[in-house]
Design a protein around this motif. Structure first.
Motif, PDB file in Angstrom:
ATOM      1  N   THR A   1       0.822  -1.204   0.000  1.00  0.00           N
ATOM      2  CA  THR A   1       0.000   0.000   0.000  1.00  0.00           C
ATOM      3  C   THR A   1       0.855   1.253   0.000  1.00  0.00           C
ATOM      4  N   THR A   2       1.794   1.346   0.932  1.00  0.00           N
ATOM      5  CA  THR A   2       2.635   2.541   0.996  1.00  0.00           C
ATOM      6  C   THR A   2       3.428   2.714  -0.287  1.00  0.00           C
ATOM      7  N   SER A   3       3.948   1.619  -0.842  1.00  0.00           N
ATOM      8  CA  SER A   3       4.737   1.734  -2.075  1.00  0.00           C
ATOM      9  C   SER A   3       3.901   2.257  -3.238  1.00  0.00           C
ATOM     10  N   THR A   4       2.633   1.836  -3.336  1.00  0.00           N
ATOM     11  CA  THR A   4       1.796   2.346  -4.429  1.00  0.00           C
ATOM     12  C   THR A   4       1.486   3.830  -4.225  1.00  0.00           C
ATOM     13  N   TYR A   5       1.246   4.260  -2.984  1.00  0.00           N
ATOM     14  CA  TYR A   5       1.030   5.685  -2.729  1.00  0.00           C
ATOM     15  C   TYR A   5       2.296   6.480  -3.044  1.00  0.00           C
ATOM     16  N   PHE A   6       3.455   5.955  -2.642  1.00  0.00           N
ATOM     17  CA  PHE A   6       4.716   6.628  -2.957  1.00  0.00           C
ATOM     18  C   PHE A   6       4.915   6.719  -4.471  1.00  0.00           C
ATOM     19  N   LEU A   7       4.623   5.628  -5.161  1.00  0.00           N
ATOM     20  CA  LEU A   7       4.812   5.585  -6.609  1.00  0.00           C
ATOM     21  C   LEU A   7       3.942   6.647  -7.283  1.00  0.00           C
ATOM     22  N   ASN A   8       2.670   6.697  -6.887  1.00  0.00           N
ATOM     23  CA  ASN A   8       1.785   7.697  -7.484  1.00  0.00           C
ATOM     24  C   ASN A   8       2.227   9.113  -7.147  1.00  0.00           C
ATOM     25  N   ALA A   9       2.710   9.319  -5.914  1.00  0.00           N
ATOM     26  CA  ALA A   9       3.156  10.660  -5.518  1.00  0.00           C
ATOM     27  C   ALA A   9       4.346  11.106  -6.367  1.00  0.00           C
ATOM     28  N   LEU A  10       5.265  10.190  -6.656  1.00  0.00           N
ATOM     29  CA  LEU A  10       6.408  10.532  -7.497  1.00  0.00           C
ATOM     30  C   LEU A  10       5.963  10.799  -8.938  1.00  0.00           C
ATOM     31  N   LEU A  11       5.063   9.971  -9.456  1.00  0.00           N
ATOM     32  CA  LEU A  11       4.553  10.197 -10.811  1.00  0.00           C
ATOM     33  C   LEU A  11       3.857  11.550 -10.913  1.00  0.00           C
ATOM     34  N   GLU A  12       3.076  11.912  -9.898  1.00  0.00           N
ATOM     35  CA  GLU A  12       2.395  13.207  -9.912  1.00  0.00           C
ATOM     36  C   GLU A  12       3.394  14.352  -9.806  1.00  0.00           C
ATOM     37  N   ALA A  13       4.481  14.129  -9.050  1.00  0.00           N
ATOM     38  CA  ALA A  13       5.538  15.144  -8.979  1.00  0.00           C
ATOM     39  C   ALA A  13       6.201  15.345 -10.342  1.00  0.00           C
ATOM     40  N   LEU A  14       6.154  14.316 -11.167  1.00  0.00           N
ATOM     41  CA  LEU A  14       6.692  14.397 -12.525  1.00  0.00           C
ATOM     42  C   LEU A  14       5.682  14.972 -13.518  1.00  0.00           C
ATOM     43  N   GLY A  15       4.489  15.333 -13.015  1.00  0.00           N
ATOM     44  CA  GLY A  15       3.470  15.929 -13.871  1.00  0.00           C
ATOM     45  C   GLY A  15       2.521  14.942 -14.495  1.00  0.00           C
ATOM     46  N   ARG A  16       2.540  13.684 -14.035  1.00  0.00           N
ATOM     47  CA  ARG A  16       1.650  12.673 -14.600  1.00  0.00           C
ATOM     48  C   ARG A  16       0.312  12.664 -13.853  1.00  0.00           C
ATOM     49  N   SER A  17      -0.769  12.374 -14.549  1.00  0.00           N
ATOM     50  CA  SER A  17      -2.063  12.110 -13.915  1.00  0.00           C
ATOM     51  C   SER A  17      -2.154  10.616 -13.620  1.00  0.00           C
TER      52      SER A  17
END
Length: 533
Positions: free
Chosen positions: A140-156
């Motif tokens: 769970t934490t890894s998926t939230y971290f992954l999405n947070a990094l992708l969003e920091a890169l400008g991804r939806s």
């Protein structure tokens, strides 16, 4: 959560494309969806009538047809049940075509893929880059971290996991870590329709065992760790590993990132038949020849800062503000999974520096409720997770006061092991109830306490073991015993808001109870999370 504009698909063509149907069957309709829940049927659906533990889904075929199902997918026994319903019982409607396959559970995933996304035209856009994470702890934490990094890169982004399902801004609570395959494929089609760039999914061993991700191919699959859990389903650790390993095949993913801190990770990296990046995050073990290694770990607020060093000389400076050394592993996995998807090292570094993505709050995962005493709610519900959690929260000069129990109708062998872990790493251990389900709660508590008492007696531990129930009272007792320098850890349920007792769901949120107890005993609390409400 389905696509707003479904694309009609000829069922015969979808069956052929999925490779699961009969060689030829006349009279099959054009359909727009598929579900295995008769209560969720929409007009135009295929109803997948699967055999269950207690009843066969075909028993609900009449309900599905009345809701608008245009065809039924089932096995031979299901077909007989449907035929009986069509012959009598006062049924006042004509049954639609029935497609019989030997194993409908493992046919429904590939068929759902073809119905929901395999026939979409170019107007739907490109599918999102898909990331899947499996392992015992940290998904769970890894998926939230992954999405947070992708969003920091400008991804939806979208998310399918234990806590919630998100398709952009829309979120709904999750019932399963990984939904059933028709819902998975409909969600992926919805994300594609909305133009999302990427999606992260938790992939549980139950999902792999029961075909919930059949027909899904991940761009990058990630592995956290493997420790004792779910042996009530899998029987042995070898069988548990074998199920997890099925994600790391060319059929299910294009490339992989594997944490190699334990023997299971190293075995998996060797066995995978796709390109693998290995990551070593532990200083005292793991594969010394890993592609990426965590170095230079130091404190940073409540969390840690560290460096990811690549074998070819590349470096990434990473920080996570969440407490717990295991969040170093979660952050490292998320970082290298994004790298494996094709994002350049320098772009990742800029996003890490500018946005601090790994300080995102994850509901019920090392979630800080108060600071003095440190009051934390965590999902740790098996021996390894509990050990990692308790070992990471002790503060200089303070005690650790832990509260946890064990879940009923699950792996009974881990109960005394968890009790022993709690006794070794706590100054005060309060044994209480988790979700007893249909078991006797006193029997479950006794098993946990037996492990704790034995460890205290045989190892000469200076831990006070208490048994307090119901759970809200145990949380209150922990706070009543605490001083501002102590750490209170409420483990086992995390984000969950219902406690199941003898078939009845009782409202119970550890975060709410802990916040109330802290206030009642004169301690300050942090503000409630938006996600939590």
């Amino acid at each position: 959560m389905r696509p707003r504009a479904p694309h009609p698909v000829e069922l015969s063509a979808a069956l052929a494309a999925a490779g699961v149907g009969p060689a030829a069957q006349d009279g099959l309709p054009t359909v727009t969806g598929i579900t295995l829940d008769s209560r969720s049927v929409l007009p135009g659906d295929v109803y997948a009538a699967l055999p269950g533990a207690a009843r066969h889904g075909a028993e609900f075929a009449v309900q599905a047809v009345r809701a608008g199902a245009l065809a039924i997918l089932t096995d031979e026994s299901g077909a007989r049940i449907v035929a009986e319903a069509a012959r009598g019982g006062g049924v006042d409607l004509r049954m639609p075509p029935v497609v019989v396959v030997p194993d409908p559970r493992h046919a429904v995933g590939p068929l759902a893929r073809e119905i929901f996304s395999g026939r979409q035209d170019d107007r739907a856009g490109a599918p999102p880059a898909l990331f899947g994470i499996t392992g015992t702890n940290g998904k769970t934490t890894s998926t939230y971290f992954l999405n947070a990094l992708l969003e920091a890169l400008g991804r939806s982004t979208g998310l399918i996991g234990t806590i919630e399902i998100r398709a952009g801004a829309d979120a709904i609570p999750s019932a399963l870590t990984t939904p059933e395959s028709p819902q998975v494929h409909s969600l992926l089609a919805l994300m594609r329709e909305r133009g999302l760039d990427a999606a992260s999914m938790e992939v549980s061993s139950h999902a792999l065992e029961f075909g919930r991700v059949d027909g899904v191919r991940f761009d990058v699959a990630g592995f956290t760790n493997l420790t004792q859990d779910h042996l009530d389903l899998h029987g042995t650790m070898e069988d548990y590993f074998a199920v997890k390993a099925t994600l790391f095949t060319a059929e299910r993913c294009r490339r992989a990132v594997v944490l190699v801190d334990d023997v299971w990770g190293r075995r998996l990296a060797d066995a995978a038949d796709v390109p693998v990046l290995t990551v070593r995050t532990g200083e005292d073990g793991g594969d010394p020849a890993a592609d990426w290694t965590v170095t230079g770990v130091g404190p940073s607020g409540l969390g840690h800062a560290f460096v990811l060093a690549g074998r070819t000389g590349e470096h990434l400076r990473v920080r996570t503000g969440l407490p717990g050394t295991f969040n170093i592993s979660n952050a490292a996995l998320a970082t290298i999974m994004v790298l494996a998807s094709g994002v350049a090292v320098e772009d990742i570094q800029r996003a890490l520096d500018a946005h601090d993505p790994f300080t995102t709050e994850v509901p019920g995962r090392m979630q800080l409720i108060g600071e003095n005493p440190a009051a934390i709610v965590d999902f740790a519900h098996n021996p390894d997770a509990l050990e990692r959690t308790l070992a990471s929260v002790r503060r200089p000069g303070g005690r650790v006061i832990s509260v946890f129990g064990a879940t009923g109708q699950r792996d009974e062998t881990k109960r005394p092991i968890m009790g022993a872990v709690g006794a070794r790493l706590s100054d005060i251990l309060i044994v209480t109830d988790d979700d007893p389900h249909d078991e006797d709660d006193a029997v479950i508590r006794a098993a946990v306490r037996s492990g704790a008492d034995a460890a205290v007696r045989e190892e000469g531990l200076d831990c006070e073991v208490l048994e307090v129930f119901p759970r809200a009272d145990a949380i209150d007792r922990a706070v009543a015993l605490a001083t501002p320098s102590d750490t209170i850890i409420i483990a086992g349920r995390g984000h969950e808001v219902w406690q199941e007792v003898k078939g009845v769901n009782l409202s119970l949120d550890d975060r709410v109870e802990l916040r109330s107890a802290l206030t009642r005993h004169g301690f300050s609390v942090l503000s409630a999370s938006g996600i939590e409400s």
